[in-house]
Design an enzyme around this catalytic site. Structure first.
Site, PDB file in Angstrom:
ATOM      1  N   SER A 577       0.963  -1.312  -0.013  1.00 26.53           N
ATOM      2  CA  SER A 577      -0.084  -0.105  -0.040  1.00 26.53           C
ATOM      3  C   SER A 577       0.842   1.451   0.088  1.00 26.53           C
ATOM      4  O   SER A 577       0.367   2.155  -0.136  1.00 26.53           O
ATOM      5  CB  SER A 577      -0.889   0.120   1.167  1.00 26.53           C
ATOM      6  OG  SER A 577      -0.347   0.168   2.405  1.00 26.53           O
ATOM      7  N   LYS A 620      -6.504   3.232   8.812  1.00 30.98           N
ATOM      8  CA  LYS A 620      -5.583   4.326   8.495  1.00 30.98           C
ATOM      9  C   LYS A 620      -6.264   5.699   8.762  1.00 30.98           C
ATOM     10  O   LYS A 620      -5.438   6.755   9.267  1.00 30.98           O
ATOM     11  CB  LYS A 620      -5.475   4.049   7.001  1.00 30.98           C
ATOM     12  CG  LYS A 620      -4.465   2.797   6.890  1.00 30.98           C
ATOM     13  CD  LYS A 620      -4.280   2.724   5.442  1.00 30.98           C
ATOM     14  CE  LYS A 620      -3.532   1.606   5.001  1.00 30.98           C
ATOM     15  NZ  LYS A 620      -3.496   0.854   3.677  1.00 30.98           N
TER      16      LYS A 620
END
Ligand code: ADP
Length: 670
Positions: A577, A620
Site C-alpha cells: 500500500s 488508517k
C-alpha cells in the site's frame, strides 16, 4: 534391637504403601471416571501394586493417577441464558462495540431456542405397568415424558413432534425395538435411542448398538443406571449444541477490548473464565503435554487450566493465535485445529494423560491482531469479529465512563473527590499516547492516580484532592511524550507521508528519497519486506517510463543511484500500500517540487499507473487523525469502504479518492 527396628520400619512402609493405594482407590471410585480412563487407572493401579514404593516409577504412577482423578470429568457450571441480564452486563462494562455485543446476544438466543432446558423423552413399551413406572421415574427426575404402546404408535408420535431420547423395549408385537430404531434413524437422526432388553436378548442389544442405538439397559432395570444413562445423554446433547456454534475469533489492534469482552461473556453466562496467551508458546508440548516417558513430564496448558478451574465448560480465551508457530516445535496449526474443531475436541488427547478428555463443552474464543496471518484451514473454522481502533472522542468517553472510575477505585481515590477535566483527558490522549486501542491510556491514567495518591497523603495538613486539569497532567506525567502537530508540517522535496496498517492498527510513515552520483542502482533501506521492495521497483520503473509526463529528465537514472528509506529503520515493514507514497517521493525528488507533509497517502501502484485498493481504511483514517494530517488520499476503488464509515472518522480530514497518479501528484506536490 536394630533388627526389630528395621522390621517395624518395613511394616510401616507396607502399611503406608497400602494406605496410599487404598486412598487412591476410594478417590478413583468417587471420580466416576469414563470407560477409557477407568481402564487405564485400573491397569496403572495393578502395576503400582507390584512396584517398589521407593522407586521413582511408583511416584510417577501415583502422581499420574492422582492427576487423572482430579480432573473435572463431570464438573460443569449451569449456563445462565437470560438475555436481558447478559445485555445489561455487556452494556455496563463496554462502550460501543455494538456489532460484538449483538453477535454474542444472538449466540445466546440461539442456544436458548435450541431448548436445552426442555429434554423430551418418549417411553415405548407394550406392557402398561412397565410404561407407567418408567414415566413416573423420569417425570420425578424433571424430564418431559410421553408414552407409546408399540413401535407403530411411537413412529407416529415421532412424525408429529421431536424427541431428544426414545427409551424403547426391544421385544414388542407388530414393530419391535430394532425396526423402530431403523425407522427413527431415517426420520429423526438426531434422536437418541436406548434399548431395554431382557437377559435372553443381549445379542440383539449388541445388534441394536451396531445399528446406532446410544445404549442398552438390561431388565430388570437398575434405577441408578437408568438415571445415569439418561443424564449422560442429556449432557452429551447439551455439549453438542454448544459445539455446533462457531468458534469466535476477535481480531483487531491491541487494547480494543477483546480480552475484557471475553471476560464479560463468561460473567454473562455465569461460566468460569481463563485466558492463555499463545504468543510465547514455543513447543507443541506446551499445549498438549509431554509423554510420560519424559522425565518430569507434565500435562499441557489446556488440560492444566481445566483442572485448575475444576469445570469442563469454562470460557477459554486463546489469546494471540496469530503469534503461535514462529519458532514452534511440532505443528502448531494441527494442535489448534484439533482443539478448536468440535468434531475432534470431544476426544482431545493430551500426551501426558494419554486418554481422551472431552473439551467440547468449553467455549473457546480466540483473539488475533492480524487474522490474515493464520493458516487457511484454521481461519476456515473461525468466525472473525473485527474490533477497531477508537477515535479521540470515543477514547475520551471510555476514559471518563470506564477507565477513570476504575483506576480511581483501584487506587483508593473513589471517595476523595478527585475529578479529571475534559482538557486533562484530551491532553493525556494526545500528548502521552499514540495507539489505536486504550492500553497506554489506561496505564497513563493509572500513573496519574498513583502520583496523586502520594501527593494527597504527603501534603501538609491533608490537602484537599485537586481537580486534575491539563497543566497538572504535565506536572505529574512529565514532558509530553508525543508532539501533537500536523504530520511534519510544511513541505519538503523527496519526502512524503504515507499511511500503513500494522498489527497495532493504522500508522503514519515517512518515505524519503534521494539521488546521488553512482552506478544505476536502487538502494532500499528501512527493513523493507519483499512486497515493499517490489513496490519501490515498480514505482521507479513507472516514473522512468512516464518521465516526460511528470516533467522529469528521461535520463535521470544515468550515472546515478536512487536511495529510498522508510524510518524507523529497525521495524520490519511490508505490504503493497506504500506504492503511491514512494512514487510521489520520487517525483518530488526528481522534479524538485516540494511535497505537502500533511497529505497522507495509501494506495497500491501498478506498472501501468493504475491505483489499486488497499485494506485497513478505518484504521488508517484513525492514524491520520491521531497524527494531525489534513488530507488523506485513498484509491477510488476504496470508495465503498470510505463511504461506509461514520462521519466521526473523517472529522477534520479532507478525504480524496484518486483514480490516477497524475491527480495524486496535483494534490501532493507544489
Ligand atoms: P485487547 O484484549 O484487545 O488487547 P483489552 O481487553 O485488554 O484489549 O482492553 C484494554 C483496556 O481497555 C481494558 O481495561 C478494557 O476494559 C478497556 N476497554 C477496551 N475497549 C473498551 C470499551 N469499548 N469500553 C470500555 N472499556 C474498554
Amino acid at each position: 534391637m536394630a533388627l526389630f527396628r528395621k522390621s517395624t520400619k518395613a511394616q510401616e512402609e507396607t502399611v503406608e504403601e497400602s494406605q496410599d493405594l487404598s486412598d487412591l482407590r476410594s478417590a478413583v471410585a468417587k471420580a466416576r471416571l469414563p470407560e477409557a480412563a477407568a481402564q487405564t487407572v485400573a491397569r496403572e493401579l495393578e502395576r503400582l501394586e507390584k512396584t517398589d514404593s521407593s522407586s521413582p516409577e511408583y511416584t510417577i504412577g501415583l502422581n499420574y493417577i492422582e492427576y487423572l482423578v482430579s480432573l473435572p470429568w463431570h464438573g460443569f457450571t449451569e449456563d445462565n441464558l437470560d438475555l436481558g441480564r447478559a445485555e445489561a452486563i455487556l452494556e455496563a462494562q463496554h462502550f460501543g462495540l455494538g456489532h460484538v455485543k449483538e453477535r454474542i446476544l444472538e449466540y445466546l438466543a440461539v442456544r436458548t431456542l435450541c431448548g436445552l432446558g426442555d429434554f423430551h423423552i418418549l417411553v415405548v413399551d407394550d406392557e402398561p405397568i412397565a410404561r407407567a413406572n418408567l414415566e413416573y421415574i423420569l417425570r420425578k427426575e424433571g424430564y418431559r415424558v410421553s408414552t407409546a404402546g408399540n413401535g407403530a404408535e411411537a413412529l407416529e408420535r415421532v412424525k408429529e413432534e421431536g424427541f431428544e431420547l426414545i427409551l424403547t423395549d426391544l421385544k414388542m408385537e407388530k414393530m419391535d425395538g430394532i425396526q423402530l430404531l431403523e425407522s427413527v434413524k431415517q426420520l429423526a437422526p438426531q434422536t437418541d435411542i436406548v434399548m431395554i432388553t431382557g437377559y435372553a436378548t443381549v445379542s440383539s442389544a449388541v445388534d441394536a448398538l451396531k445399528k446406532g442405538a446410544a445404549h442398552y439397559l438390561p431388565k430388570p432395570i437398575d434405577l441408578e443406571e437408568l438415571r445415569a444413562t439418561v443424564s449422560q445423554i442429556r449432557e452429551k446433547k447439551r455439549f453438542m449444541q454448544m459445539t455446533r456454534s462457531p468458534i469466535l475469533c476477535f481480531s483487531g489492534p491491541p487494547g480494543t477490548g477483546k480480552t475484557s469482552i471475553g471476560r464479560s461473556i463468561a460473567e454473562a453466562l455465569e461460566r468460569k473464565f481463563v485466558r492463555i496467551s499463545l504468543a510465547g508458546v514455543r513447543d507443541e508440548a506446551d499445549l498438549r503435554g509431554h509423554r510420560r516417558t519424559y522425565v518430569g513430564a507434565m500435562a499441557g496448558r489446556i488440560i492444566n487450566e481445566i483442572k485448575r478451574l475444576e469445570v469442563k465448560n469454562p470460557v477459554f480465551m486463546l489469546d494471540e493465535i496469530d503469534k503461535i508457530g514462529q519458532d514452534f516445535r511440532g505443528d502448531p496449526a494441527s494442535v489448534l485445529l484439533e482443539i478448536l474443531d468440535p468434531e475432534q475436541n470431544s476426544r482431545f488427547i493430551d500426551h501426558y494423560l494419554d486418554i481422551p478428555f472431552d473439551l467440547s463443552g468449553v467455549m473457546f474464543i480466540s483473539t488475533a491482531n492480524v487474522v490474515e496471518r493464520l493458516p487457511a484451514p484454521l481461519l476456515d473454522r473461525l468466525e472473525t469479529i473485527p474490533f477497531h481502533g477508537y477515535t479521540e472522542r470515543e477514547k475520551g468517553r471510555i476514559a471518563r465512563s470506564y477507565l477513570i472510575p476504575r483506576q480511581l477505585r483501584e487506587h483508593g481515590l473513589t471517595h476523595s473527590g478527585v475529578t479529571f477535566t475534559e482538557g486533562a483527558v484530551t491532553r493525556i490522549i494526545r500528548d502521552y499516547t499514540l495507539e489505536a486501542g486504550l492500553r497506554s491510556l489506561e496505564r497513563e491514567i493509572a500513573r496519574v492516580c498513583r502520583k496523586l495518591a502520594r501527593l494527597i497523603l504527603q501534603a501538609p495538613g491533608g490537602k484537599d484532592a485537586p481537580e486534575i486539569d491539563s497543566s497538572l497532567v504535565e506536572r505529574l506525567l512529565g514532558p509530553p511524550r508525543y508532539r501533537y502537530e500536523p504530520a511534519g508540517s510544511g513541505r519538503q522535496v523527496g519526502v512524503t507521508t504515507g499511511l500503513v496498517w500494522t498489527e497495532f492498527g493504522g500508522e503514519i510513515i515517512s518515505v524519503e528519497a534521494s539521488l546521488m552520483k553512482g552506478s544505476h542502482q536502487l538502494i532500499l533501506t528501512g527493513s523493507l519486506g519483499t512486497v515493499l521492495q517490489e513496490s519501490a521497483q515498480t514505482a521507479l520503473s513507472f516514473i522512468r517510463s512516464h518521465a516526460e509526463e511528470f516533467g522529469v529528465d528521461p535520463d535521470f537514472f544515468q550515472g546515478h543511484d536512487i536511495h529510498i528509506h522508510i524510518p524507523a529503520g529497525a521495524v520490519p515493514k511490508d505490504g503493497p500500500s506504500a506504492g503511491i507514497t514512494m512514487a510521489m517521493a520520487l517525483v518530488s525528488l526528481l522534479t524538485g517540487r516540494p511535497a505537502r507533509r500533511d497529505v497522507a497517502l495509501s494506495g497500491e501502484l501498478t506498472l501501468s499507473g493504475r491505483i489499486l485498493p488497499v485494506g485497513g481504511i478505518r484504521e488508517k483514517l484513525l492514524a491520520a487523525q491521531r497524527s494531525g494530517a489534513r488530507t488523506v488520499i485513498f484509491p477510488e476503488a476504496n470508495r465503498i469502504d470510505v463511504e461506509g464509515l461514520g462521519d466521526d472518522l473523517r472529522e477534520g480530514l479532507e478525504v480524496v479518492l484518486a483514480c490516477d497518479i497524475a491527480s495524486v501528484a496535483d494534490r501532493v506536490l507544489a
